[in-house]
Scaffold this active site. Structure first.
Site, PDB file in Angstrom:
ATOM      1  N   HIS A  50       0.168  -5.603   2.724  1.00 36.32           N
ATOM      2  CA  HIS A  50       1.049  -5.104   3.842  1.00 36.32           C
ATOM      3  C   HIS A  50       2.351  -5.709   3.701  1.00 36.32           C
ATOM      4  O   HIS A  50       2.347  -7.013   3.191  1.00 36.32           O
ATOM      5  CB  HIS A  50       0.341  -5.142   4.904  1.00 36.32           C
ATOM      6  CG  HIS A  50      -1.075  -4.822   4.968  1.00 36.32           C
ATOM      7  ND1 HIS A  50      -1.375  -3.710   5.026  1.00 36.32           N
ATOM      8  CD2 HIS A  50      -2.162  -5.462   4.557  1.00 36.32           C
ATOM      9  CE1 HIS A  50      -2.710  -3.537   5.008  1.00 36.32           C
ATOM     10  NE2 HIS A  50      -3.155  -4.692   4.711  1.00 36.32           N
TER      11      HIS A  50
ATOM     12  N   HIS B 137       0.639  -1.197  -0.132  1.00 36.65           N
ATOM     13  CA  HIS B 137       0.031  -0.055   0.025  1.00 36.65           C
ATOM     14  C   HIS B 137       0.948   1.389  -0.204  1.00 36.65           C
ATOM     15  O   HIS B 137       1.995   1.315   0.251  1.00 36.65           O
ATOM     16  CB  HIS B 137      -1.007   0.165   1.126  1.00 36.65           C
ATOM     17  CG  HIS B 137      -0.123  -0.014   2.384  1.00 36.65           C
ATOM     18  ND1 HIS B 137       0.563   1.097   2.991  1.00 36.65           N
ATOM     19  CD2 HIS B 137       0.218  -1.130   3.438  1.00 36.65           C
ATOM     20  CE1 HIS B 137       0.970   0.557   4.287  1.00 36.65           C
ATOM     21  NE2 HIS B 137       0.873  -0.530   4.029  1.00 36.65           N
TER      22      HIS B 137
END
Length: 1120
Positions: free
Chosen positions: A761, A619
RNA sequence: GGGUGCUUAGCUCAGCUGGUUAGAGCUACUCGUUUACACCGAGUAGGCCGAGGGUUCGAAUCCCCCAGCACCCACCA
């Protein structure tokens, strides 16, 4: 205290079993808090037995149980020696056996495997096995098997499957696996190749048919001689008479031994163009040049195809001269070796040639596949035919057969001439391979479904046995049939599982070249890296290792490991117009010598999607990232900078035409927003998946990394040790890993052929690095993962049918033994992180001797290879040069005998003479049954088992129980010092050196017994060890010693009046108590491996010191 | 055809590297219920250790050979 009354096994067993399982005593990692600290664990010597995996769907029978009794006693003994013991249990998928059983299950519901389709069938069968395997597992627990059930593995467990396929690939690359064409056992019902051990024999009476292969355009010379001369007067010119000297063609000189010799007027031998010779017997007073007439009675035939007629005096007859002739021939055998006299009168009409070959067979339908006729090369009857070829008449047509000589033909059997059908008989195939030019290529006349094919003319399409019957009639009509022996007894090979007769057929299969593997396996035993007990079985082992037969490892089934082989284009096997079995890839026939090079792919991954990658992106930046605060699942959003950066990236991706089909994102805000920005630009949808969430950092969330590192170093230090550490309120790395693994497996299935972008992540990306990037845990953590960093991983998706792939996977599965043959290696690789390093090589392979050739040999072929390949990675040396002590899968092979019934007959379901082990356990106790497997039996020796024996061992357990009760009754005021006899005796005047005679005797006895038992156990003499313990406990300890000390123990007489109250009596009593306690303890420990339940129960009831282990299982074997 | 194992008490079997009078369980018989146990105790009976030969001071044990039984592997056209 022990309850009153006789020993009740079922109560005790249930209680003890629960106790053991609840405490996880069976795991090698277990250490008693009171004895050892876990810090010592890695230093403990390991002891491992890979347990033979029973069929996952089977009920266990007495045979399994006897094996467990042996395996478990070794395990329990070694555990008491302080070793780290692993008994590793498993379940076998049992290939064809299970497939047949499950097909029957399906049939009950009116379904076939084809109705389900391959995938559904596999899944259903898997479930079927998993459901059933619980039964076997519970039975294993019930017998007291101290195996680590947490580690149990199924042979088709995905963890195992990959390793098995890797073996195929490695061996293929090393040239140990090849695709070959060979005759194999084919079961037309199962439609599969079978190994010899998957087949069995059935006695049968089959008509043995003698038929004639009539020669069409050739008449044997011997026949023409008979036709011309038999019984006719001939005129002979005399050349030589008895005693005349003559010289042979090789220059040797002889005196003519017979009456006369001459030649027949006007006849030439077409073989050499010389005058046709005659031997003249019985005329008198002839001289050279005389012409005589006489009746030709026989031909004398020599191996050099030189024919002579014997003419004899009508007044004498040949029978009278027979003996004399034979003597003469013997005398002159050097010159006349291989001479036969054939009397015209007895001239064979039906058992061998007479203008044709008489052949005996039980399988006339295969005559269309005949390529030759083989005879014993020394058989005088067929000398003139050797090396020639003849056109012969079959029922419907003619064919050309070569006549070959091969030692394998038994001239005594049948007619001494054997039709060679390379495609349909094992022996014929071997002979044909020795005579390639005359016998090959093969002519296969039976299809894989068991019907006759185009080569069989009018029988085309008939089942083979139908064709056989019809042909008999036709042969009669055609005049080919000579006779039928209806009482002929033979053995028919049948499929072990479905009992259908086996059809030997030629087929392309995958084979293991066993020569190098067998050489290694032989060496490992020869050099003592693996010992085989009993000694005698070594020979069987070596014999097998010396047989250079390759191993067909492919089966045409669905239940098993589908082989990692891919063909470029459609692949089929077929029988060509000449009956030759061939393969076609992409419509092109493979030539006989082709090596498949560009047409084959062997590898774990689907070659159709080799170029695919999976892109995983982190991200964009959040404020927390910026300052180094731990977010975890705490939902933070990306910041302004992040939004800008993402926009730029999205444009770049669009311009690069990345071709994503789909974006999958973690549902957390920071990832979802990132994903949405990219999706919008590319015009795609975003799917979220919870499994992509960042690791839940629990109590760490919201802290700065620096703070967390100070406060909770155990959760933040990046090493493999905290892999399983669960953060309070959060997750362990392992937990994250397993949900991501699941995710990956899922998308492989669900989104085949979609190109996917994952937004997630850094913690999750590290899992991808390990799973798909092949990185080690350390490497995956080595680098910071930046915001918006793209990681591309190779990602091969399965092919769906509607995509018409270039590469097609071979539909075959591997032979079950190919996987079970690697079992110790496979299980250790799959069962735990360090199990392979900790436990390979294993110590003992314990199994029945009947399994030696099935399983043990195969384990000795494959495990050393796998272990050696593992070593090769680090030291680079070729696999066959790796050290034996590191690659031999086990140090000792202990082969126990088979359990027979009371009459010495092998127990079997069909005979109904089996004993139900669970019934016996219910009735007499598990310990009693276990003792019955061991007591007095010796290695490799079959033994009989019957109820009286078990009952007798139950009595022994009861004796133990009662002695235990008695001792406990008399230890009421016993104060245990420490579990050491010497200190126990200190309070008395009877120290070790000056014990009372009875005590001394008992003490010496048990010391000696312990020494003997240890020696027996260490040298695998379990039967004797148990016997000696039994005798000693009952007849020395209980009958003699306990009886002797009773008077010293009692404090009250029969009326209840106090006795033995003075100090001396008290001391004597204490000494007796000490010895009783000491001995009972020692007996219980020594008996524990044989009778685990009762010994644990009594031991638990005895006084114990604080330092003592929780269970007798972890008691020190030593006595002190 | 090749190989392995077995042959010891009425029955089922032990007997490890050769060493006092060859062991156990079951069975049979005799005796015995005395504060662990009748699922018991004390005792009795029962064996030229398959036949023959050899090695050795000494052989059930090691070697050779024979016989019977059992099993395994291969083959059975």
């Amino acid at each position: 205290m022990l309850p009153k009354g006789p020993y009740k096994p079922s109560e005790t067993e249930a209680e003890m079993l629960k106790f053991w399982l609840d405490h996880n005593f069976y795991a090698p990692e277990y250490t008693s808090d009171r004895e050892l600290s876990s810090a010592h664990l890695p230093e403990r010597e390991s002891f491992m037995i890979t347990l033979p995996p029973p069929n996952a769907n089977g009920n266990l029978h007495l045979g399994h149980m006897s094996g467990y009794a042996y395996q478990d006693l070794m395990g329990r003994y070694q555990r008491m020696l302080g070793k780290k013991v692993l008994l590793l249990p498993g379940k076998d998928h049992a290939g064809i056996q299970t497939e047949v059983v499950f097909e029957k299950e399906l049939a009950k519901k009116g379904k076939s495997k084809k109705d389900l389709g391959r995938e559904t069938f596999y899944k259903a069968c898997y479930k079927f096995c998993m459901d059933n395997s619980a039964t076997a597992r519970n039975q294993e627990k019930k017998i007291g098997l101290s195996a680590d059930f947490e580690r149990e593995l199924f042979t088709l467990d995905p963890k195992i499957v990959d390793e098995v396929l890797k073996a195929f690939i490695l061996m293929y690359e090393d040239g140990l696996i090849y695709r070959g064409k060979r005759i194999i056992n084919w079961c037309p019902r199962c439609s599969s190749a079978l190994a010899d051990i998957d087949t069995e024999f059935k006695d049968s009476q089959s008509p043995f048919i003698y038929f004639k292969y009539g020669l069409i355009d050739a008449e044997p010379y011997a026949v023409s001689l008979k036709n011309k001369f038999a019984g006719k007067e001939i005129e002979v010119t005399v050349e030589r008479s008895k005693g005349d000297k003559f010289t042979t063609k090789n220059g040797e000189e002889y005196q003519w031994p017979f009456d006369y010799y001459g030649y027949i007027a006007g006849e030439k031998n077409p073989n050499d163009g010389e005058d046709l010779d005659a031997w003249i017997l019985g005329f008198d007073n002839l001289k050279k040049g005389d012409k005589v007439t006489g009746k030709a009675e026989a031909i004398m035939m020599r191996f050099d195809k030189d024919y002579k007629l014997i003419v004899i005096n009508p007044e004498k007859n040949l029978n009278e001269l027979q003996d004399e002739l034979e003597k003469l021939f013997l005398h002159y055998c050097k010159h006349f070796a291989g001479v036969h006299i054939i009397k015209f009168a007895d001239y064979p009409e039906d058992k061998f040639y007479n203008n044709g070959f008489i052949i005996g067979t039980v399988r006339p339908e295969t005559i269309f596949g005949d390529t030759a006729i083989a005879v014993d090369p020394d058989d005088w009857r067929y000398q003139e035919f050797l090396g020639k070829s003849f056109a012969v008449r079959t029922i419907t047509s003619t064919t050309k057969l070569n006549i070959i000589g091969d030692q394998a033909v038994d001239s005594e059997f049948g007619t001494g001439s054997l039709k060679i059908t390379p495609a349909h008989a094992m022996e014929d195939w071997d002979i044909a391979k020795r005579h390639q030019t005359e016998c090959m290529p093969e002519k296969q006349v039976i299809n894989f479904d068991g019907t006759m094919n185009h080569l069989a003319g009018k029988y085309n399409g008939m089942k083979a046995d139908e064709a056989r019957k019809t042909m008999l009639e036709d042969m009669k009509t055609a005049g080919m049939l000579i006779s039928i022996d209806t009482a002929y007894e033979n053995r028919i090979r049948i499929c072990e599982r479905c009992k259908h007769p086996i059809e030997p057929l030629v087929s392309h299969q995958w084979f293991v070249d066993t020569k190098p593997l067998k050489a290694k396996a032989k060496e490992l035993v020869e050099q003592g890296f693996t010992e085989i007990m009993p000694e005698g079985k070594k020979k069987t082992y070596f014999d097998w290792m010396n047989t250079p037969e390759d191993w067909c490892i492919t089966r045409q089934l669905w239940w098993g490991y589908r082989i990692p082989v891919w063909y470029k284009g459609t692949h089929e096997q077929f029988i060509d117009e000449n009956g030759v079995v061939r393969e076609k890839i992409a419509g092109k026939t493979i030539s006989e010598n082709s090596d498949y090079q560009d047409l084959l792919y062997v590898g774990l991954d689907n070659p159709n999607s080799q170029s695919e990658t999976l892109d995983v992106i982190r991200h964009a930046e959040t404020d927390n990232n910026h300052i180094g605060r731990i977010s975890g699942q705490n939902d933070s959003q990306i910041n302004a900078n992040g939004v800008t950066q993402t926009g730029l990236l999205a444009k770049k991706l669009k311009s690069e035409n990345t071709g994503y089909d789909l974006i999958i994102s973690s549902p957390l805000k920071r990832t979802y927003t990132t994903a949405t920005i990219i999706a919008k630009e590319l015009g795609l949808e975003v799917i979220t998946d919870d499994r992509l969430k960042e690791r839940n950092f629990g109590i760490l969330e919201g802290l700065l990394w620096q703070e967390a590192e100070l406060k909770y170093p155990e959760f933040t230090s990046a090493n493999d040790a905290n892999y399983q550490e669960t953060i309070p309120g959060g997750e362990s790395i392992q937990e994250v890993e397993s949900r991501v693994q699941e995710f990956i497996a899922d998308i492989k299935q669900k989104y085949a052929h979609k190109k996917i972008l994952i937004v997630t992540h850094s913690g999750v990306i590290r899992v991808f690095k390990r799973e798909l990037g092949g990185e080690t845990p350390a490497a995956s953590r080595a680098h910071e993962i930046n915001n918006l960093e793209i990681n591309s991983f190779p990602f091969r998706l399965p092919v769906t049918d509607n995509r018409s792939p270039i590469w097609n996977q071979d539909s075959d599965v591997l032979d079950t033994w190919f996987s079970s043959g690697q079992w110790p290696y496979l299980t250790l690789k799959a069962s735990g992180v360090n199990d392979y390093q900790d436990f390979y090589p294993t110590q003992v392979m314990e199994t029945g001797w009947d399994i030696l050739l099935f399983w043990v040999t195969r384990m000795m072929l494959l495990n050393p290879y796998r272990a050696a390949k593992e070593l090769q990675k680090s030291n680079g040396k070729p696999w066959d040069q790796q050290p034996g002590e590191k690659i031999a899968p086990f140090k000792d092979v202990y082969l126990h005998g088979l359990v027979l019934d009371k009459n010495g007959v092998k127990m079997s379901k069909s005979k109904g003479n089996g004993i139900d082990p669970f019934e016996m356990m219910q009735k007499y106790g598990t310990d009693a049954l276990r003792l019955s497997f061991i007591l007095g039996n010796s290695v490799g020796q079959n033994y009989r088992l019957y109820e009286e024996k078990i009952a007798n061992n139950r009595n022994f357990c009861n004796k133990l129980w009662n002695a235990g009760k008695f001792i406990l009754m008399n230890l009421e005021d016993f104060e245990l010092r420490i579990s050491n006899l010497e200190s126990q005796l200190r309070a008395t005047s009877y120290q070790l050196p000056n014990l009372l005679p009875a005590d001394q005797e008992m003490y010496n006895h048990i010391q000696q017994l312990h020494q003997d038992t240890t020696r027996r156990m260490d040298s695998f003499q379990f039967g004797i060890a148990a016997q000696e313990l039994y005798d000693s406990f009952w007849h020395t300890f209980a009958d003699i010693y306990i009886e002797k000390v009773k008077s010293r123990l009692y404090t009250k007489d029969r009326e209840g009046n106090p006795i033995n109250q003075d100090e001396a009596a008290q001391q004597s009593r204490k000494a007796a108590q000490a010895i009783l306690y000491f001995c009972m303890n020692a007996y219980l420990k020594m008996l524990h491996p044989f009778a685990p339940f009762i010994t644990e129960k009594i031991w638990q009831a005895l006084p114990k010191s604080e330092q003592e282990a929780e269970s007798i299982m972890y008691c020190k074997w030593k006595i002190k």
